[in-house]
Design an enzyme around this catalytic site. Structure first.
Site, mmCIF file in Angstrom:
data_model
loop_
_atom_site.group_PDB
_atom_site.id
_atom_site.type_symbol
_atom_site.label_atom_id
_atom_site.label_comp_id
_atom_site.label_asym_id
_atom_site.label_seq_id
_atom_site.Cartn_x
_atom_site.Cartn_y
_atom_site.Cartn_z
ATOM 1 N N CYS A 96 46.394 46.141 49.917
ATOM 2 C CA CYS A 96 46.926 44.776 49.765
ATOM 3 C C CYS A 96 47.750 44.376 50.991
ATOM 4 C CB CYS A 96 47.776 44.717 48.485
ATOM 5 S SG CYS A 96 48.776 43.226 48.312
ATOM 6 N N CYS A 99 51.279 43.018 50.283
ATOM 7 C CA CYS A 99 52.160 44.118 49.876
ATOM 8 C C CYS A 99 52.774 44.799 51.104
ATOM 9 C CB CYS A 99 51.384 45.153 49.060
ATOM 10 S SG CYS A 99 50.654 44.538 47.534
#
Length: 340
Positions: A96, A99
């Site tokens: 991600c 993230c």
């Protein structure tokens, strides 16, 4: 937009995990489990609990680190600690992009607050019970625990200033509820020694930095243009290719709700645009195989521009997840078979 954390006594739409803290403070019973499938393992103070020393109680506690990797099996540990300090929960995944932008901010702020908060990192790919318990439909999802009670904070990558504001609100809510202790890191070096030993981070290339700054401000259009410029200057810049895929996903999802996207996809199972949108939602929530399968099932049924749109989106997902991921290898093979 950042959600203002409610006080623990007024939670809405969250799973109540406080019974797990209660259980941790009582003698352990065999074969117990927490609500929403969250395991109820041994609590702090129980010999053998991973990562948390036993036998210590009170307003302060010594821990191995202020940033803990937490799993479905070890989550009980942080529930107990949340009765001493508020726990920030970071639900993330290795693939991600947002993230990777947010996690360093959370870790930096946790260090700055010097034991007044704990950061619990949950890998969404390997801990489905915690993902379900915190109702994390997209990642990164950030929540908090105060005295075992969960508070939904925000979803997505936010600028440092906004994240800092969230930390302050969590600390204020914790103090109102009598959670105002401090954690000490076992064997931590003095702050001056740590600062002297930290290497200076390497600066990002100019267009990468400009894209990152734009993402922090929510200006996805500018970030997309910066990454495209970087790729035009160096077509082999894989970081820019992956960054473009990540911010394009954010841009497509911006302003849409998950309910609306899923309703449109259910109403039009053969509608390519609707299936592309719900595949974006799947990818953002870590449901990689669902997204791949949804689009790969459509490829043999459409032609022309629709088929090309599906191919381009799948290739973009492959960049997001990584070429070596076995899910990508399998999906790439299946795409080639459908196209050729």
């Amino acid at each position: 937009m950042t959600n203002v954390p409610p006080t623990p006594s007024g939670l809405r739409g969250a799973v109540d995990l406080s019974s797990l803290v209660d259980r941790a403070q009582r003698p352990q019973q065999p074969s117990t489990a927490g609500p929403a499938g969250v395991p109820a393992g041994a609590g702090p103070g129980t010999p053998g609990t991973p990562g948390v020393p036993g036998g210590e109680t009170g307003a302060d506690l010594t821990v191995p680190s202020l940033v803990l990797d937490v799993t479905d099996q070890t989550f009980q540990d942080v529930l107990q600690l949340s009765s001493i300090v508020p726990v920030i929960v970071d639900i993330w995944a290795e693939w991600c992009g947002p993230c990777k932008q947010l996690s360093p901010i959370l870790e930096q702020l946790t260090a700055e607050y010097d034991g007044r908060v704990l950061l619990a990192k949950v890998d969404a790919d390997t801990n489905p019970q915690l993902v379900q318990a915190f109702q994390a439909q997209s990642i990164p999802t950030v929540a908090a625990l105060i005295g075992g009670r969960p508070l939904g904070l925000f979803v997505g990558a936010l600028p440092e200033a906004q994240v800092r504001d969230v930390f302050e609100q969590v600390l204020a809510a914790a103090e109102e509820n009598g959670v105002s202790g401090r954690l000490t890191v076992d064997g931590a070096a003095p702050a001056d020694a740590v600062e002297q030993g930290e290497p200076e981070p390497e600066p990002l290339p100019p267009h990468h930095q400009a894209a990152y700054d734009a993402i922090e401000q929510g200006d996805y259009a500018t970030a997309i243009q910066e990454y495209k410029t970087a790729i035009a200057q160096d077509p082999h810049d894989q970081m820019a290719v992956a960054g473009l895929a990540q911010v394009s996903l954010l841009d497509r999802l911006n302003g849409h709700t998950a309910d609306d996207i899923r309703a449109a996809a259910a109403a039009g199972p053969s509608e390519v645009s609707a299936q592309l949108a719900v595949a974006d939602l799947d990818i953002s929530g870590g449901h990689v195989e669902d997204a791949f399968g949804r689009l790969l099932d459509l490829v043999p049924t459409v032609f022309g521009d629709d088929r090309e749109a599906l191919r381009v989106r799948l290739v973009e997902y492959f960049e997001l997840i990584g070429a070596e991921d076995p899910r990508v290898v399998a999906a790439r093979r299946r795409l080639a078979s459908a196209l050729y």
